[in-house]
Design a protein around this motif. Structure first.
Motif, short mmCIF file in Angstrom:
data_model
loop_
_atom_site.label_atom_id
_atom_site.label_comp_id
_atom_site.label_asym_id
_atom_site.label_seq_id
_atom_site.Cartn_x
_atom_site.Cartn_y
_atom_site.Cartn_z
N HIS A 31 27.94 -125.22 -5.04
CA HIS A 31 27.40 -126.64 -4.32
C HIS A 31 25.83 -126.54 -3.85
O HIS A 31 25.68 -127.01 -3.12
CB HIS A 31 28.43 -126.76 -3.07
CG HIS A 31 29.60 -126.82 -3.39
ND1 HIS A 31 30.31 -127.90 -4.18
CD2 HIS A 31 30.79 -125.94 -3.04
CE1 HIS A 31 31.70 -127.67 -4.25
NE2 HIS A 31 31.81 -126.43 -3.76
N VAL A 32 25.15 -125.45 -4.54
CA VAL A 32 23.82 -125.42 -3.87
C VAL A 32 22.72 -125.99 -5.12
O VAL A 32 22.96 -126.10 -6.08
CB VAL A 32 23.43 -123.66 -4.20
CG1 VAL A 32 22.05 -123.31 -3.99
CG2 VAL A 32 24.22 -123.00 -3.15
N VAL A 33 21.76 -126.70 -4.26
CA VAL A 33 20.73 -127.20 -5.13
C VAL A 33 19.36 -126.65 -4.58
O VAL A 33 18.88 -126.63 -3.33
CB VAL A 33 20.56 -128.89 -4.81
CG1 VAL A 33 19.52 -129.51 -5.42
CG2 VAL A 33 22.12 -129.26 -5.11
N ILE A 34 18.71 -126.02 -5.66
CA ILE A 34 17.38 -125.40 -5.33
C ILE A 34 16.16 -126.38 -6.24
O ILE A 34 16.71 -126.38 -7.41
CB ILE A 34 17.44 -123.92 -5.96
CG1 ILE A 34 18.34 -123.29 -5.26
CG2 ILE A 34 15.95 -123.32 -5.66
CD1 ILE A 34 18.55 -121.68 -5.85
N GLY A 35 15.32 -126.69 -5.34
CA GLY A 35 14.26 -127.61 -5.84
C GLY A 35 13.34 -126.81 -6.85
O GLY A 35 13.63 -125.66 -7.29
N GLN A 49 27.01 -125.77 0.85
CA GLN A 49 26.38 -127.03 0.25
C GLN A 49 25.00 -126.92 0.84
O GLN A 49 24.37 -127.79 2.03
CB GLN A 49 26.75 -128.40 1.07
CG GLN A 49 28.05 -128.98 0.26
CD GLN A 49 28.69 -130.25 0.54
OE1 GLN A 49 28.84 -130.60 1.90
NE2 GLN A 49 28.83 -131.10 -0.33
N THR A 50 24.26 -126.04 0.34
CA THR A 50 22.72 -125.92 0.69
C THR A 50 22.00 -126.39 -0.42
O THR A 50 22.19 -126.26 -1.33
CB THR A 50 22.54 -124.10 0.59
OG1 THR A 50 23.49 -123.68 1.65
CG2 THR A 50 21.31 -123.65 1.07
N THR A 51 20.70 -127.23 0.27
CA THR A 51 19.84 -127.76 -0.66
C THR A 51 18.49 -127.19 0.04
O THR A 51 17.96 -127.23 1.12
CB THR A 51 19.70 -129.13 -0.09
OG1 THR A 51 21.18 -129.81 -0.58
CG2 THR A 51 18.78 -129.95 -0.91
#
Length: 164
Positions: A31-35, A49-51
């Motif tokens: 559930h991770v989103v890395i920019g 859920q880490t952004t």
């Protein structure tokens, strides 16, 4: 173009931004989103859920989005949001939020988190905050307290945390 070390483990569902480098032995949850244009140096663990915003650099042995250290936590999927341009040095920990605290821990843009610092569940950290070596922000610390280049020395609590 992304550069991902072959020893890194990235779970299905994770989103990795363009130009991001993921070093050896990193573990990225589903559930991770890395920019874009981030750099995970190596041995970084990111879950829940880490952004993470664009242009962040994360050093070895950092743990992000792990369960909150709260007796009220019952395994709910809660969040950690980290803004753009942050530098997170070695052995920093940041916990996801709790349902009772709103479900999210937030860190603003351009933060600098020195080694061994901790951002507890439900904290709201503003932009341009510097946490010096080994400070711990207790649960529910708010951005009004932690903004505008606030710097906390080692072994102290944030103002208003109830600790002296």
């Amino acid at each position: 173009m992304n550069m991902i070390d072959p020893t890194a483990r990235i779970e299905d569902g994770a989103v990795i931004g363009e130009g991001t480098t993921i070093g050896p032995y990193c573990i990225i949850g589903p559930h991770v989103v890395i920019g874009a244009n981030c750099k995970l140096v190596g041995h970084v663990h990111i879950t829940a859920q880490t952004t993470i915003g664009d242009n962040c650099t994360i050093y070895p042995f950092v743990s992000l989005g792990t369960p909150p250290q709260s007796l009220s936590y019952r395994g709910e999927l809660t969040r950690l949001e980290i803004g753009a341009g942050c530098t997170i040095r070695e052995s920093v920990t940041m916990n996801a939020g709790t349902v009772a605290g709103g479900g999210v821990t937030r860190v603003g843009n351009r933060g600098y988190f020195m080694n061994c610092s901790h951002v507890g569940h439900d904290c709201q950290v503003g932009n341009d905050v510097i946490l010096r070596r080994r400070p711990r922000l207790a649960a529910t610390a708010r951005s009004a307290i932690l903004s505008s280049s606030a710097a906390f020395p080692p072994c102290t609590s944030s103002p208003g945390s109830g600790r002296r």
